[in-house]
Design a protein around this motif. Structure first.
Motif, short mmCIF file in Angstrom:
data_model
loop_
_atom_site.label_atom_id
_atom_site.label_comp_id
_atom_site.label_asym_id
_atom_site.label_seq_id
_atom_site.Cartn_x
_atom_site.Cartn_y
_atom_site.Cartn_z
N VAL A 224 0.85 -1.18 -0.15
CA VAL A 224 0.19 -0.03 -0.13
C VAL A 224 0.91 1.16 0.04
CG1 VAL A 224 -1.86 1.22 1.21
CG2 VAL A 224 -1.70 -1.33 1.30
N ARG A 225 0.67 2.00 -1.25
CA ARG A 225 1.39 3.47 -1.15
C ARG A 225 0.52 4.61 -1.09
NH1 ARG A 225 6.48 1.90 -2.36
NH2 ARG A 225 7.09 0.04 -3.16
N SER A 226 1.07 5.55 -1.08
CA SER A 226 0.46 6.95 -1.21
C SER A 226 0.56 7.38 -2.88
CB SER A 226 1.43 8.09 -0.38
OG SER A 226 0.82 9.26 -0.92
N ALA A 227 -0.60 7.63 -3.29
CA ALA A 227 -0.65 8.01 -4.67
C ALA A 227 -0.11 9.27 -5.08
CB ALA A 227 -2.24 8.02 -5.02
N ALA A 228 0.21 10.15 -3.99
CA ALA A 228 0.95 11.50 -4.22
C ALA A 228 2.48 11.30 -4.63
CB ALA A 228 0.62 12.43 -3.18
N PRO B 149 5.73 4.08 0.66
CA PRO B 149 5.02 3.28 1.04
C PRO B 149 4.08 3.85 2.49
CG PRO B 149 7.41 2.52 1.78
CD PRO B 149 7.15 3.95 0.59
N LEU B 150 2.97 3.17 2.85
CA LEU B 150 2.14 3.67 4.02
C LEU B 150 2.36 2.61 5.10
CD1 LEU B 150 -1.00 5.08 2.14
CD2 LEU B 150 1.03 6.30 3.21
N GLU B 151 3.01 3.05 6.21
CA GLU B 151 3.03 1.92 7.33
C GLU B 151 1.62 2.38 8.16
OE1 GLU B 151 5.72 1.67 11.21
OE2 GLU B 151 6.13 3.04 9.77
N ALA B 152 1.35 1.17 8.67
CA ALA B 152 0.15 0.87 9.42
C ALA B 152 -1.30 0.87 8.79
CB ALA B 152 0.09 1.81 10.76
N ALA B 153 -1.16 0.98 7.42
CA ALA B 153 -2.43 1.01 6.66
C ALA B 153 -3.30 -0.42 6.96
CB ALA B 153 -2.30 1.16 5.22
N ILE C 249 -10.82 -7.63 4.89
CA ILE C 249 -11.42 -8.64 4.19
C ILE C 249 -13.01 -8.12 4.53
CG2 ILE C 249 -12.36 -10.80 3.39
CD1 ILE C 249 -9.54 -11.97 4.15
N THR C 250 -13.72 -7.46 3.67
CA THR C 250 -15.00 -6.87 4.22
C THR C 250 -16.13 -7.75 5.03
OG1 THR C 250 -15.87 -6.87 2.09
CG2 THR C 250 -14.80 -4.68 2.74
N ALA C 251 -16.20 -9.06 4.00
CA ALA C 251 -17.00 -10.08 4.46
C ALA C 251 -16.97 -10.76 5.92
CB ALA C 251 -17.08 -11.09 3.34
N THR C 252 -15.33 -10.75 6.13
CA THR C 252 -15.15 -11.53 7.49
C THR C 252 -14.76 -10.30 8.42
OG1 THR C 252 -13.19 -11.97 6.72
CG2 THR C 252 -14.67 -13.54 6.22
N LYS C 253 -14.21 -9.38 8.00
CA LYS C 253 -13.84 -8.38 8.80
C LYS C 253 -12.27 -8.78 9.45
CE LYS C 253 -17.44 -6.06 9.02
NZ LYS C 253 -17.72 -5.37 7.83
N LYS C 254 -11.90 -9.67 8.78
CA LYS C 254 -10.50 -10.13 9.17
C LYS C 254 -9.49 -9.26 8.48
CE LYS C 254 -6.91 -13.93 8.23
NZ LYS C 254 -6.63 -15.24 7.94
N GLY C 255 -8.49 -8.64 9.37
CA GLY C 255 -7.47 -7.68 8.66
C GLY C 255 -6.12 -8.01 9.24
N VAL C 256 -5.26 -7.02 8.53
CA VAL C 256 -3.98 -6.81 9.08
C VAL C 256 -3.42 -5.59 8.91
CG1 VAL C 256 -3.22 -9.41 8.58
CG2 VAL C 256 -3.27 -7.51 6.79
N ALA C 257 -2.53 -5.17 9.40
CA ALA C 257 -1.79 -3.75 9.14
C ALA C 257 -0.78 -3.99 8.16
CB ALA C 257 -1.60 -2.99 10.41
N THR C 258 -0.24 -2.86 7.69
CA THR C 258 1.01 -3.04 6.82
C THR C 258 2.21 -2.70 7.64
OG1 THR C 258 0.87 -0.37 6.20
CG2 THR C 258 -0.06 -2.16 4.53
N ASP C 259 3.39 -3.28 7.14
CA ASP C 259 4.49 -3.05 7.77
C ASP C 259 5.39 -1.70 7.68
OD1 ASP C 259 5.88 -3.53 5.50
OD2 ASP C 259 6.56 -5.45 6.06
N THR C 260 6.52 -1.48 7.92
CA THR C 260 7.12 0.00 7.81
C THR C 260 7.37 0.02 6.04
OG1 THR C 260 9.29 -1.18 8.21
CG2 THR C 260 8.30 -0.19 9.82
N ALA C 261 7.46 -1.03 5.46
CA ALA C 261 7.55 -0.75 3.90
C ALA C 261 6.18 -0.83 3.30
CB ALA C 261 8.67 -1.96 3.35
N GLY C 262 5.24 -0.66 3.90
CA GLY C 262 3.83 -0.79 3.37
C GLY C 262 3.49 -2.23 2.85
N ASN C 263 4.06 -3.23 3.14
CA ASN C 263 3.51 -4.54 2.65
C ASN C 263 2.74 -5.22 3.72
OD1 ASN C 263 5.62 -4.58 0.57
ND2 ASN C 263 7.11 -4.91 2.11
N PHE C 264 1.82 -5.97 3.09
CA PHE C 264 0.83 -6.82 3.94
C PHE C 264 0.85 -8.10 3.41
CE2 PHE C 264 -1.63 -5.20 0.54
CZ PHE C 264 -2.63 -6.49 0.18
#
Length: 102
Positions: free
Chosen positions: A27-31, A35-39, A43-58
Motif C-alpha cells: 500500500v502506497r501513497s498515490a501522491a 509506502p504507507l506504514e500501519a495502513a 476482508i469486508t465479508a469476514t472483518k479479518k484484517g492486518v496492518a501494513t509493515d514499515t515498507a507498506g507490505n501486508f
C-alpha cells in the motif's frame, strides 16, 4: 482406533495446506509513491484484517473459506479508503499494489 484418528488428522491438515490462499501486496501513497506504514487491510465479508509493515507490505493468510469475489478495504488516517474486489480460488497467491489518495 488411535491410528485411524492420527491418519485422519494428518489428511485433514495436509488438505488444508494445499488449498490455503494468500493475499499479499503493498500500500502506497498515490501522491508520492511512498509506502504507507500501519495502513489497515480488511476482508469486508469476514472483518479479518492486518496492518501494513514499515515498507507498506501486508500478507493475509489462511483465507481458505473465501472463494470467488472478495472485497478488500484499504484504510489509513488522512487518506481516502479504497475498496478493491478480487477473484480468488483455492491454492492461489494473489499480489496487489494499492495506492491511496489523500
Amino acid at each position: 482406533m488411535k491410528r485411524i484418528s492420527i491418519l485422519f488428522l494428518l489428511i485433514l491438515f495436509s488438505t488444508a495446506a494445499i488449498v490455503a490462499q494468500t493475499i499479499k501486496g503493498t500500500v502506497r501513497s498515490a501522491a508520492d509513491g511512498k509506502p504507507l506504514e500501519a495502513a489497515s487491510v480488511v476482508i469486508t465479508a469476514t472483518k479479518k484484517g492486518v496492518a501494513t509493515d514499515t515498507a507498506g507490505n501486508f500478507v493475509l493468510t489462511n483465507t481458505t473459506p473465501l472463494k470467488g469475489k472478495i472485497t478488500l478495504r484499504f484504510l489509513h488516517t488522512g487518506y481516502e479508503e479504497k475498496d478493491t474486489t478480487i477473484i480468488t480460488a483455492a491454492g492461489t497467491e494473489i499480489s496487489l499494489s494499492i495506492e491511496l489518495r489523500q
